[in-house]
Design a protein around this motif. Sequence first.
Motif, PDB file in Angstrom:
ATOM      1  N   ARG A  10       0.824  -1.208   0.000  1.00 13.22           N
ATOM      2  CA  ARG A  10       0.000   0.000   0.000  1.00 13.22           C
ATOM      3  C   ARG A  10       0.858   1.258   0.000  1.00 13.22           C
ATOM      4  NH1 ARG A  10      -4.275   1.801   4.775  1.00 13.22           N
ATOM      5  NH2 ARG A  10      -5.080   3.664   3.709  1.00 13.22           N
ATOM      6  N   ARG A  11       1.956   1.231   0.772  1.00 10.56           N
ATOM      7  CA  ARG A  11       2.868   2.380   0.794  1.00 10.56           C
ATOM      8  C   ARG A  11       3.469   2.642  -0.587  1.00 10.56           C
ATOM      9  NH1 ARG A  11       8.315   3.645   1.346  1.00 10.56           N
ATOM     10  NH2 ARG A  11       8.828   1.464   0.963  1.00 10.56           N
ATOM     11  N   THR A  12       3.882   1.571  -1.257  1.00  9.89           N
ATOM     12  CA  THR A  12       4.475   1.709  -2.591  1.00  9.89           C
ATOM     13  C   THR A  12       3.472   2.256  -3.591  1.00  9.89           C
ATOM     14  OG1 THR A  12       5.951  -0.155  -2.123  1.00  9.89           O
ATOM     15  CG2 THR A  12       5.679   0.482  -4.429  1.00  9.89           C
ATOM     16  N   LEU A  13       2.241   1.720  -3.554  1.00  8.99           N
ATOM     17  CA  LEU A  13       1.208   2.180  -4.491  1.00  8.99           C
ATOM     18  C   LEU A  13       0.811   3.627  -4.219  1.00  8.99           C
ATOM     19  CD1 LEU A  13      -1.069  -0.998  -4.677  1.00  8.99           C
ATOM     20  CD2 LEU A  13       0.607  -0.199  -6.352  1.00  8.99           C
ATOM     21  N   LEU A  14       0.781   4.011  -2.944  1.00 10.49           N
ATOM     22  CA  LEU A  14       0.451   5.396  -2.608  1.00 10.49           C
ATOM     23  C   LEU A  14       1.512   6.355  -3.139  1.00 10.49           C
ATOM     24  CD1 LEU A  14      -0.917   5.140   1.060  1.00 10.49           C
ATOM     25  CD2 LEU A  14      -2.170   5.856  -0.985  1.00 10.49           C
ATOM     26  N   LEU A  15       2.781   5.964  -3.030  1.00 10.11           N
ATOM     27  CA  LEU A  15       3.854   6.811  -3.555  1.00 10.11           C
ATOM     28  C   LEU A  15       3.760   6.940  -5.072  1.00 10.11           C
ATOM     29  CD1 LEU A  15       6.911   5.634  -1.406  1.00 10.11           C
ATOM     30  CD2 LEU A  15       5.742   7.842  -1.308  1.00 10.11           C
ATOM     31  N   MET A  16       3.433   5.834  -5.741  1.00 10.89           N
ATOM     32  CA  MET A  16       3.303   5.880  -7.202  1.00 10.89           C
ATOM     33  C   MET A  16       2.112   6.724  -7.612  1.00 10.89           C
ATOM     34  SD  MET A  16       4.171   1.905  -8.187  1.00 10.89           S
ATOM     35  CE  MET A  16       3.898   2.229  -9.934  1.00 10.89           C
ATOM     36  N   ARG A  17       1.014   6.634  -6.849  1.00  7.02           N
ATOM     37  CA  ARG A  17      -0.169   7.413  -7.187  1.00  7.02           C
ATOM     38  C   ARG A  17       0.017   8.886  -6.839  1.00  7.02           C
ATOM     39  NH1 ARG A  17      -5.763   5.367  -4.729  1.00  7.02           N
ATOM     40  NH2 ARG A  17      -4.769   6.120  -2.817  1.00  7.02           N
ATOM     41  N   ARG A  18       0.798   9.161  -5.810  1.00  5.20           N
ATOM     42  CA  ARG A  18       1.021  10.553  -5.411  1.00  5.20           C
ATOM     43  C   ARG A  18       1.919  11.282  -6.406  1.00  5.20           C
ATOM     44  NH1 ARG A  18       2.514  11.600   0.735  1.00  5.20           N
ATOM     45  NH2 ARG A  18       0.373  10.809   0.869  1.00  5.20           N
ATOM     46  N   TYR A  19       2.836  10.545  -7.020  1.00  5.04           N
ATOM     47  CA  TYR A  19       3.767  11.157  -7.978  1.00  5.04           C
ATOM     48  C   TYR A  19       3.679  10.454  -9.333  1.00  5.04           C
ATOM     49  CZ  TYR A  19       5.646  12.696  -3.485  1.00  5.04           C
ATOM     50  OH  TYR A  19       5.785  13.210  -2.217  1.00  5.04           O
ATOM     51  N   VAL A 106      10.707  -8.104  -2.808  1.00  5.48           N
ATOM     52  CA  VAL A 106       9.680  -8.744  -3.636  1.00  5.48           C
ATOM     53  C   VAL A 106       8.728  -7.691  -4.210  1.00  5.48           C
ATOM     54  CG1 VAL A 106       7.682 -10.280  -3.581  1.00  5.48           C
ATOM     55  CG2 VAL A 106       9.819 -10.973  -2.483  1.00  5.48           C
ATOM     56  N   ILE A 107       8.324  -6.747  -3.376  1.00  4.46           N
ATOM     57  CA  ILE A 107       7.437  -5.688  -3.854  1.00  4.46           C
ATOM     58  C   ILE A 107       8.153  -4.809  -4.877  1.00  4.46           C
ATOM     59  CG2 ILE A 107       6.175  -3.609  -3.156  1.00  4.46           C
ATOM     60  CD1 ILE A 107       5.556  -5.030  -0.536  1.00  4.46           C
ATOM     61  N   THR A 108       9.434  -4.533  -4.642  1.00  2.80           N
ATOM     62  CA  THR A 108      10.225  -3.765  -5.595  1.00  2.80           C
ATOM     63  C   THR A 108      10.314  -4.480  -6.932  1.00  2.80           C
ATOM     64  OG1 THR A 108      11.548  -2.742  -3.847  1.00  2.80           O
ATOM     65  CG2 THR A 108      12.500  -2.785  -6.054  1.00  2.80           C
ATOM     66  N   LEU A 109      10.495  -5.805  -6.887  1.00  3.07           N
ATOM     67  CA  LEU A 109      10.539  -6.580  -8.127  1.00  3.07           C
ATOM     68  C   LEU A 109       9.204  -6.514  -8.866  1.00  3.07           C
ATOM     69  CD1 LEU A 109      12.511  -9.821  -7.160  1.00  3.07           C
ATOM     70  CD2 LEU A 109      13.219  -8.029  -8.733  1.00  3.07           C
ATOM     71  N   GLY A 110       8.099  -6.555  -8.114  1.00  6.32           N
ATOM     72  CA  GLY A 110       6.783  -6.468  -8.752  1.00  6.32           C
ATOM     73  C   GLY A 110       6.578  -5.142  -9.457  1.00  6.32           C
ATOM     74  N   THR A 111       6.899  -4.045  -8.794  1.00  7.19           N
ATOM     75  CA  THR A 111       6.753  -2.732  -9.429  1.00  7.19           C
ATOM     76  C   THR A 111       7.750  -2.560 -10.575  1.00  7.19           C
ATOM     77  OG1 THR A 111       8.223  -1.789  -7.744  1.00  7.19           O
ATOM     78  CG2 THR A 111       5.858  -1.651  -7.347  1.00  7.19           C
TER      79      THR A 111
END
Length: 258
Positions: A10-19, A106-111
């Motif tokens: 959720r933190r990663t997706l929020l950062l991507m959506r914010r910027y 793992v999350i970094t690899l997904g993004t």
Amino acid sequence: MRIALQSELRRTLLLMRRYPTETAAQIILAVVSFYALALGGRFMAGGTLLGTRMTDLIIGYVLWMLVLNTVGDMGFGIAEEAENGTLEQLFLSPLGPLRLFLMRAVITLGTSLVFIICVLIGILLLTGIRLRLELVQLIPFSLALLVALALGLLVASLAIVFKRVSQALSIIQFGFVFLLMIPFDTSGPLLAFVGHFVPLVPMFSLLRQMLHHPAGFAGGGLLLFWSMVNTLVWLLVGLITFQQATNAARHHGTIGHY
């Protein structure tokens, strides 16, 4: 573990959506950089880069982008945590540093995978190249993802111990451009054997064979074997090095230093 994974995602997706402009600019920059690289190669070669040469360039560039994103995100992420004074809090979490950073990796690899797919689509549209993509090609690419994960752990180890590693990260990231372009498999038996243990090189060779020859997987059993060995070796190296780095930082009391 599941709650922590959901929170990190959720933190990663929020950062991507914010910027969103930042993400779009990175994709555009990656596509334009490849096009400039292809034009430069065409000028140096004195002709058009077509056929296998362009295909090899695309495969090498995609794998390099995978390393660039994974290594950069993990290395700079830890350096930023140390600078902000939150790295010590991560080490005190119930999950422990290894599981926590594996989860982040793992999350970094997904993004990164989503980013790479967008870049690949942009490159294919811009150059007009058509790649013969098959499900079996996911095998070497999945192994490449695991090696990228191991490389991310290695860089995270450096960041945990030395904190400021931006220059070293730049050397590591751009050094892979030259590693992937070295013709290990056609430069004699000694260099070919060494290439089996260089990160991502066996996967690169196997992907090239699969794309150039329809029966590439049937004739690439040896490359598949070395790709699996390469993955296992670097995963062990990454895990052991990360554990040693965390133990050293705890022993010297430098986790919270910057």
